[in-house]
Write a protein that holds these residues in place. Structure first.
Motif, mmCIF file in Angstrom:
data_model
loop_
_atom_site.group_PDB
_atom_site.id
_atom_site.type_symbol
_atom_site.label_atom_id
_atom_site.label_comp_id
_atom_site.label_asym_id
_atom_site.label_seq_id
_atom_site.Cartn_x
_atom_site.Cartn_y
_atom_site.Cartn_z
ATOM 1 N N LEU A 74 0.770 -1.257 -0.036
ATOM 2 C CA LEU A 74 0.091 -0.110 -0.128
ATOM 3 C C LEU A 74 0.819 1.069 0.114
ATOM 4 O O LEU A 74 0.509 2.165 -0.791
ATOM 5 C CB LEU A 74 -1.034 -0.085 1.228
ATOM 6 C CG LEU A 74 -1.955 -1.124 1.278
ATOM 7 C CD1 LEU A 74 -2.732 -1.055 2.677
ATOM 8 C CD2 LEU A 74 -2.832 -0.795 -0.025
ATOM 9 N N PRO A 75 1.903 1.161 0.864
ATOM 10 C CA PRO A 75 2.543 2.697 0.807
ATOM 11 C C PRO A 75 3.336 2.861 -0.624
ATOM 12 O O PRO A 75 3.329 4.309 -0.903
ATOM 13 C CB PRO A 75 3.808 2.395 1.980
ATOM 14 C CG PRO A 75 3.135 1.427 2.671
ATOM 15 C CD PRO A 75 2.395 0.448 1.732
ATOM 16 N N LYS A 76 3.635 1.771 -1.307
ATOM 17 C CA LYS A 76 4.279 2.255 -2.584
ATOM 18 C C LYS A 76 3.498 2.447 -3.653
ATOM 19 O O LYS A 76 4.165 3.059 -4.508
ATOM 20 C CB LYS A 76 4.972 0.745 -3.124
ATOM 21 C CG LYS A 76 5.967 -0.005 -2.388
ATOM 22 C CD LYS A 76 6.300 -1.339 -2.679
ATOM 23 C CE LYS A 76 7.480 -2.000 -1.796
ATOM 24 N NZ LYS A 76 7.719 -3.304 -2.056
ATOM 25 N N MET A 77 2.331 2.512 -3.139
ATOM 26 C CA MET A 77 1.070 2.931 -4.144
ATOM 27 C C MET A 77 0.203 4.280 -3.581
ATOM 28 O O MET A 77 -0.780 4.446 -3.931
ATOM 29 C CB MET A 77 0.157 1.830 -4.576
ATOM 30 C CG MET A 77 1.033 0.711 -5.476
ATOM 31 S SD MET A 77 -0.182 -0.370 -6.161
ATOM 32 C CE MET A 77 0.887 -1.781 -6.272
ATOM 33 N N ASN A 78 0.775 4.704 -2.498
ATOM 34 C CA ASN A 78 0.230 5.540 -1.865
ATOM 35 C C ASN A 78 -1.411 5.501 -1.450
ATOM 36 O O ASN A 78 -2.300 6.371 -1.423
ATOM 37 C CB ASN A 78 -0.075 7.062 -2.788
ATOM 38 C CG ASN A 78 1.545 7.748 -2.819
ATOM 39 O OD1 ASN A 78 2.329 7.483 -1.937
ATOM 40 N ND2 ASN A 78 1.701 8.009 -4.054
ATOM 41 N N LEU A 79 -1.491 4.188 -1.053
ATOM 42 C CA LEU A 79 -2.763 3.889 -0.462
ATOM 43 C C LEU A 79 -2.947 3.460 0.936
ATOM 44 O O LEU A 79 -4.134 2.703 1.372
ATOM 45 C CB LEU A 79 -3.359 2.480 -1.519
ATOM 46 C CG LEU A 79 -3.335 2.708 -2.811
ATOM 47 C CD1 LEU A 79 -3.794 1.353 -3.675
ATOM 48 C CD2 LEU A 79 -4.645 3.691 -3.208
ATOM 49 N N MET A 80 -2.095 3.784 1.675
ATOM 50 C CA MET A 80 -2.099 3.283 3.039
ATOM 51 C C MET A 80 -3.269 3.886 3.831
ATOM 52 O O MET A 80 -3.751 3.228 4.777
ATOM 53 C CB MET A 80 -0.694 3.586 3.892
ATOM 54 C CG MET A 80 -0.469 3.295 5.219
ATOM 55 S SD MET A 80 -0.439 1.335 5.083
ATOM 56 C CE MET A 80 -0.035 0.638 6.677
ATOM 57 N N LYS A 81 -3.735 5.050 3.427
ATOM 58 C CA LYS A 81 -5.051 5.467 3.957
ATOM 59 C C LYS A 81 -6.122 4.877 4.169
ATOM 60 O O LYS A 81 -7.014 4.581 4.857
ATOM 61 C CB LYS A 81 -5.213 6.817 3.384
ATOM 62 C CG LYS A 81 -6.485 7.726 3.995
ATOM 63 C CD LYS A 81 -6.567 9.156 3.334
ATOM 64 C CE LYS A 81 -7.740 9.839 4.123
ATOM 65 N NZ LYS A 81 -7.975 11.130 3.326
ATOM 66 N N ASP A 82 -6.053 3.873 2.586
ATOM 67 C CA ASP A 82 -7.446 2.987 2.776
ATOM 68 C C ASP A 82 -7.432 2.037 3.731
ATOM 69 O O ASP A 82 -8.286 1.455 4.230
ATOM 70 C CB ASP A 82 -7.307 2.353 1.288
ATOM 71 C CG ASP A 82 -7.648 3.138 0.181
ATOM 72 O OD1 ASP A 82 -8.830 3.425 -0.234
ATOM 73 O OD2 ASP A 82 -6.710 4.212 -0.159
ATOM 74 N N PHE A 83 -5.949 1.320 4.027
ATOM 75 C CA PHE A 83 -6.040 0.344 5.427
ATOM 76 C C PHE A 83 -6.418 0.973 6.630
ATOM 77 O O PHE A 83 -6.982 0.404 7.348
ATOM 78 C CB PHE A 83 -4.566 -0.205 5.317
ATOM 79 C CG PHE A 83 -4.390 -0.994 6.467
ATOM 80 C CD1 PHE A 83 -5.035 -2.350 6.917
ATOM 81 C CD2 PHE A 83 -3.507 -0.348 7.605
ATOM 82 C CE1 PHE A 83 -4.705 -2.799 7.919
ATOM 83 C CE2 PHE A 83 -3.276 -0.914 8.903
ATOM 84 C CZ PHE A 83 -3.874 -2.210 8.901
ATOM 85 N N VAL A 84 -5.842 2.238 6.833
ATOM 86 C CA VAL A 84 -5.986 2.880 8.099
ATOM 87 C C VAL A 84 -7.589 3.196 8.260
ATOM 88 O O VAL A 84 -7.995 2.799 9.406
ATOM 89 C CB VAL A 84 -5.281 4.134 8.337
ATOM 90 C CG1 VAL A 84 -5.620 4.848 9.598
ATOM 91 C CG2 VAL A 84 -3.555 3.897 8.124
ATOM 92 N N SER A 85 -8.331 3.633 7.196
ATOM 93 C CA SER A 85 -9.459 4.055 7.363
ATOM 94 C C SER A 85 -10.391 2.638 7.596
ATOM 95 O O SER A 85 -11.375 2.632 8.304
ATOM 96 C CB SER A 85 -10.058 4.749 5.968
ATOM 97 O OG SER A 85 -9.544 5.928 5.941
#
Length: 292
Positions: A118-129
């Motif tokens: 996720l961090p490699k694709m700037n999607l870590m926010k999706d996991f946190v949410s």
């Protein structure tokens, strides 16, 4: 992209197609073929990791919207599967079955692997949410009295997964509104505070007990929590700090630095307010004198 030779773009489509296919297998979006299901999934995960090593092709693939969509689909499916499997525990007559815990741990292992992408694709926010969204149900199950003395490995893994969310928010990788940050702390801070001394105690009293929060994990969680508390509005900080001081166990996480800084900020703000009020009154008095 404009400086890459046009020939590069002819090669990108096959690279992306292979990557997306491997990613779908790795995320179990495509049902793996028996009898090689788990083995094929693990192999696909290894290939995805290999293909994500930095080069010109994969850096473009990582920014592709179709690739991001596949990864987000896998994330949401895995979270939903985990929540469903966990909830079914309380309905199982054989709740202590090792097979039940192993199944849930495999799903969490998949989620943990997804968090490396996720961090490699700037999607870590999706996991946190998503983690915040399911936290209430997760804690409702794992803190049920039926599981009081069971599934220690699962309980530690939950803390490790929560650490990923805490670090992402605490150190600025993921930016969320204050209410969401407060919810993450409200859900998990009491649980972590309760579990740490309990795990330590069992490690001391039971020689074969192997589940614990290692030192690095403890330090990461504590640092992230302190950073998150200090970034909250003052009243929210006060509520968390008051609960921390009322608790029987206040050694971990140690919020002393956050408390001291909150006191300093509050005192400074009060002093500025008083000075502002005094200054305003003085100015009003001068104006009145001039009018008189």
């Amino acid at each position: 992209m404009s400086i890459l030779p046009s020939a590069k773009f002819a090669d990108l489509s096959p690279t992306k197609d292979v990557f997306v296919s491997a990613l779908r297998f790795a995320l179990s979006i495509n049902s793996p073929c028996a009898p090689f299901g788990d083995e094929l999934q693990r192999s696909a995960q290894e290939q995805v990791d290999y293909m994500l090593r930095a080069d010109a092709d994969t850096s473009l693939v990582r920014r592709d919207e179709e690739v991001k969509s596949v990864l987000k689909t896998g994330l949401f499916r895995t979270c939903a599967s985990f929540e469903r499997e966990l909830s079914s525990l309380l309905l199982d007559s054989d709740i202590a079955s090792q097979a039940n815990e192993d199944k849930i741990l495999r799903t969490l292992s998949d989620l943990e692997w997804i968090c490396t992408l996720l961090p490699k694709m700037n999607l870590m926010k999706d996991f946190v949410s998503n983690w915040i969204e399911i936290s209430g149900n997760v804690l409702k199950v794992i803190e049920d009295e039926k599981l009081n003395s069971l599934m220690w490995g699962l309980k530690v893994k939950l803390i490790e997964m929560t650490n990923k969310a805490l670090e992402a928010v605490g150190y600025g990788t993921v930016i969320l509104p204050a209410p969401y940050r407060l919810s993450l702390l409200t859900f998990w801070l009491p649980y972590i505070r309760k579990m740490k001394p309990l795990l330590d105690s069992k490690c001391i009293t039971e020689r074969d007990f192997c589940y614990k929060m290692d030192e690095e994990l403890c330090m990461n969680i504590e640092g992230a929590i302190v950073s998150m508390v200090l970034a909250l509005p003052s009243n929210d900080q006060a509520g968390i700090l008051a609960d921390w001081m009322k608790a029987e166990e206040i050694q971990y996480p140690d919020l002393t630095d956050a408390f001291e800084l909150w006191c300093y900020r509050t005192k400074s703000a009060k002093r500025r307010l008083v000075e502002g009020i005094d200054g305003a009154c003085s100015d009003n008095g001068d104006d009145a004198a001039i009018s008189f």
